[in-house]
Design a protein around this motif. Sequence first.
Motif, mmCIF file in Angstrom:
data_model
loop_
_atom_site.group_PDB
_atom_site.id
_atom_site.type_symbol
_atom_site.label_atom_id
_atom_site.label_comp_id
_atom_site.label_asym_id
_atom_site.label_seq_id
_atom_site.Cartn_x
_atom_site.Cartn_y
_atom_site.Cartn_z
ATOM 1 N N ILE A 204 0.814 -1.215 0.000
ATOM 2 C CA ILE A 204 0.000 0.000 0.000
ATOM 3 C C ILE A 204 0.847 1.265 0.000
ATOM 4 O O ILE A 204 0.548 2.237 -0.712
ATOM 5 C CB ILE A 204 -0.945 -0.012 1.220
ATOM 6 N N LEU A 205 1.914 1.282 0.800
ATOM 7 C CA LEU A 205 2.647 2.522 1.080
ATOM 8 C C LEU A 205 3.250 3.221 -0.137
ATOM 9 O O LEU A 205 3.381 4.456 -0.124
ATOM 10 C CB LEU A 205 3.737 2.259 2.125
ATOM 11 N N PRO A 206 3.646 2.543 -1.212
ATOM 12 C CA PRO A 206 4.227 3.290 -2.342
ATOM 13 C C PRO A 206 3.233 4.184 -3.088
ATOM 14 O O PRO A 206 3.647 5.059 -3.854
ATOM 15 C CB PRO A 206 4.740 2.178 -3.274
ATOM 16 N N PHE A 207 1.937 4.008 -2.874
ATOM 17 C CA PHE A 207 0.940 4.703 -3.691
ATOM 18 C C PHE A 207 0.350 5.921 -2.977
ATOM 19 O O PHE A 207 0.406 6.038 -1.750
ATOM 20 C CB PHE A 207 -0.187 3.734 -4.075
ATOM 21 N N ASP A 208 -0.205 6.830 -3.787
ATOM 22 C CA ASP A 208 -0.895 8.005 -3.249
ATOM 23 C C ASP A 208 -2.165 7.564 -2.530
ATOM 24 O O ASP A 208 -2.978 6.813 -3.065
ATOM 25 C CB ASP A 208 -1.274 8.971 -4.379
ATOM 26 N N ILE A 209 -2.317 8.066 -1.307
ATOM 27 C CA ILE A 209 -3.428 7.644 -0.456
ATOM 28 C C ILE A 209 -4.359 8.822 -0.194
ATOM 29 O O ILE A 209 -3.911 9.948 0.057
ATOM 30 C CB ILE A 209 -2.896 7.080 0.882
ATOM 31 N N ILE A 210 -5.661 8.560 -0.256
ATOM 32 C CA ILE A 210 -6.663 9.550 0.136
ATOM 33 C C ILE A 210 -6.888 9.360 1.629
ATOM 34 O O ILE A 210 -7.343 8.313 2.074
ATOM 35 C CB ILE A 210 -7.995 9.344 -0.616
ATOM 36 N N GLY A 211 -6.528 10.361 2.420
ATOM 37 C CA GLY A 211 -6.644 10.246 3.871
ATOM 38 C C GLY A 211 -7.871 10.950 4.408
ATOM 39 O O GLY A 211 -8.480 11.782 3.728
ATOM 40 N N LEU A 212 -8.235 10.594 5.628
ATOM 41 C CA LEU A 212 -9.300 11.297 6.324
ATOM 42 C C LEU A 212 -8.704 12.438 7.133
ATOM 43 O O LEU A 212 -7.521 12.420 7.478
ATOM 44 C CB LEU A 212 -10.071 10.343 7.232
ATOM 45 N N SER A 213 -9.515 13.422 7.446
ATOM 46 C CA SER A 213 -9.032 14.641 8.075
ATOM 47 C C SER A 213 -8.366 14.381 9.415
ATOM 48 O O SER A 213 -8.521 13.316 10.020
ATOM 49 C CB SER A 213 -10.189 15.627 8.255
ATOM 50 N N GLU A 214 -7.644 15.381 9.892
ATOM 51 C CA GLU A 214 -6.846 15.275 11.104
ATOM 52 C C GLU A 214 -7.678 14.753 12.274
ATOM 53 O O GLU A 214 -8.779 15.213 12.527
ATOM 54 C CB GLU A 214 -6.278 16.656 11.460
ATOM 55 N N GLY A 215 -7.131 13.787 12.991
ATOM 56 C CA GLY A 215 -7.821 13.224 14.136
ATOM 57 C C GLY A 215 -8.568 11.946 13.830
ATOM 58 O O GLY A 215 -9.044 11.279 14.740
ATOM 59 N N ALA A 216 -8.669 11.576 12.530
ATOM 60 C CA ALA A 216 -9.358 10.344 12.167
ATOM 61 C C ALA A 216 -8.473 9.149 12.484
ATOM 62 O O ALA A 216 -7.280 9.138 12.179
ATOM 63 C CB ALA A 216 -9.725 10.356 10.687
ATOM 64 N N ALA A 217 -9.054 8.113 13.083
ATOM 65 C CA ALA A 217 -8.272 6.965 13.530
ATOM 66 C C ALA A 217 -7.586 6.257 12.367
ATOM 67 O O ALA A 217 -6.449 5.787 12.503
ATOM 68 C CB ALA A 217 -9.170 5.987 14.278
ATOM 69 N N VAL A 218 -8.260 6.164 11.203
ATOM 70 C CA VAL A 218 -7.659 5.475 10.051
ATOM 71 C C VAL A 218 -6.346 6.143 9.653
ATOM 72 O O VAL A 218 -5.323 5.482 9.457
ATOM 73 C CB VAL A 218 -8.634 5.462 8.852
ATOM 74 N N SER A 219 -6.348 7.458 9.534
ATOM 75 C CA SER A 219 -5.149 8.179 9.112
ATOM 76 C C SER A 219 -4.060 8.137 10.176
ATOM 77 O O SER A 219 -2.874 7.975 9.868
ATOM 78 C CB SER A 219 -5.502 9.636 8.772
ATOM 79 N N LEU A 220 -4.448 8.301 11.453
ATOM 80 C CA LEU A 220 -3.465 8.254 12.534
ATOM 81 C C LEU A 220 -2.784 6.890 12.599
ATOM 82 O O LEU A 220 -1.569 6.797 12.745
ATOM 83 C CB LEU A 220 -4.145 8.566 13.865
ATOM 84 N N SER A 221 -3.573 5.833 12.478
ATOM 85 C CA SER A 221 -3.024 4.481 12.536
ATOM 86 C C SER A 221 -2.086 4.209 11.363
ATOM 87 O O SER A 221 -0.992 3.655 11.539
ATOM 88 C CB SER A 221 -4.168 3.462 12.538
ATOM 89 N N LEU A 222 -2.485 4.623 10.163
ATOM 90 C CA LEU A 222 -1.647 4.403 8.987
ATOM 91 C C LEU A 222 -0.344 5.187 9.096
ATOM 92 O O LEU A 222 0.727 4.705 8.710
ATOM 93 C CB LEU A 222 -2.419 4.811 7.729
ATOM 94 N N GLY A 223 -0.424 6.397 9.632
ATOM 95 C CA GLY A 223 0.784 7.192 9.826
ATOM 96 C C GLY A 223 1.754 6.542 10.795
ATOM 97 O O GLY A 223 2.974 6.525 10.561
ATOM 98 N N ARG A 224 1.240 5.964 11.886
ATOM 99 C CA ARG A 224 2.103 5.278 12.848
ATOM 100 C C ARG A 224 2.753 4.051 12.225
ATOM 101 O O ARG A 224 3.942 3.785 12.425
ATOM 102 C CB ARG A 224 1.291 4.874 14.083
ATOM 103 N N LEU A 225 1.971 3.293 11.460
ATOM 104 C CA LEU A 225 2.510 2.085 10.839
ATOM 105 C C LEU A 225 3.608 2.425 9.831
ATOM 106 O O LEU A 225 4.630 1.732 9.751
ATOM 107 C CB LEU A 225 1.384 1.318 10.141
ATOM 108 N N ALA A 226 3.413 3.488 9.069
ATOM 109 C CA ALA A 226 4.432 3.902 8.104
ATOM 110 C C ALA A 226 5.715 4.329 8.820
ATOM 111 O O ALA A 226 6.825 3.989 8.395
ATOM 112 C CB ALA A 226 3.895 5.036 7.237
ATOM 113 N N ALA A 227 5.562 5.058 9.932
ATOM 114 C CA ALA A 227 6.735 5.500 10.687
ATOM 115 C C ALA A 227 7.492 4.316 11.270
ATOM 116 O O ALA A 227 8.728 4.277 11.257
ATOM 117 C CB ALA A 227 6.296 6.460 11.796
ATOM 118 N N GLN A 228 6.737 3.331 11.784
ATOM 119 C CA GLN A 228 7.380 2.144 12.345
ATOM 120 C C GLN A 228 8.141 1.358 11.282
ATOM 121 O O GLN A 228 9.163 0.728 11.573
ATOM 122 C CB GLN A 228 6.331 1.251 12.994
#
Length: 312
Positions: A199-223
């Motif tokens: 998933i990570l190499p592609f452009d992703i449509i995210g949900l606005s700040e504070g949304a659990a989906v975006s926060l979780s995906l951001g943490r996983l990418a950082a890890q």
Amino acid sequence: MPTRPEPTLDRIHFDLTTLRLFEATAELGAVTKAAERIFLAPAAASRRIQEFEAQFGIALFDRLPHGMALTDAGRALLAHVRNMIHSVARMQDDATAFRQGSMGVVRVAACTSAVLQFLARDIRRCSELHPGIKIDLLELNSQGVVEAVTREVADVGIYESTLGGTMLPTLPYREDRLVLAVPHAHPLAECESVTLEDILPFDIIGLSEGAAVSLSLGRLAAQANRVLHMRIMVRSFQSMAAMIAESIGIGLMPQQVAVLLAGDNLFRTVPIEGDWATRRFVICHQPRHAMSSSGMALVEALTQSPSAQENS
């Protein structure tokens, strides 16, 4: 020059009209327009704003050639003013409910995922069990839900658990499973399943700040020490679906939400491998001593619903 005395709590007096005037002036940028909104004479409105500022001993607005703009102090006080206005509205609702013979009004803040997938069915069941309870539903992202209950804007909250812990009482609620939504011509569209690495190499449509989906995906990418390509942020799954249908990017959404939104074959969904795609939702609520009997009855009904027990 004599110094202005510090305002004290017993010298600060204002009424609901002044609070509504302050909020309207902040939103409209002009006291004359605010006065018109709440049916005050402009001169009286201007005097109220000046007296309001004088009580705190600070300027709440910058007077500009073509209007008024909040100062930093004004922005800080606006949050408190809105909370007070909302609390008064809650008090009025509760009084009306009891006057009409109802048990009371319960304010529920819930994230969109829970509303779309589970909450409507569960609220219907709760209404059958407790017809005297009126429910005021506020739809927010998971971060907003916790903030709403913490600030006592809501009595009960439902949010996605990866957001983290809270000092509020919590109970398990439900689970869902994320899927990847992709345009039909996307390279991942024909995959039987995908991983985070896919998933990570592609452009992703995210949900606005504070949304659990975006926060979780951001943490996983950082890890994973990877860059998250969040091409655009939207405020709802409906908007995400529209962007994906136009091949602007790919997105993550709950499987049941994807089924609801895919209508007319707008996009394809691909299963996601890994435990991280399973999400758990939590109910939080005000401390028991601060909860009404109707609020606790609703919490009990939500946690004991047949659909909730299937996920426990």
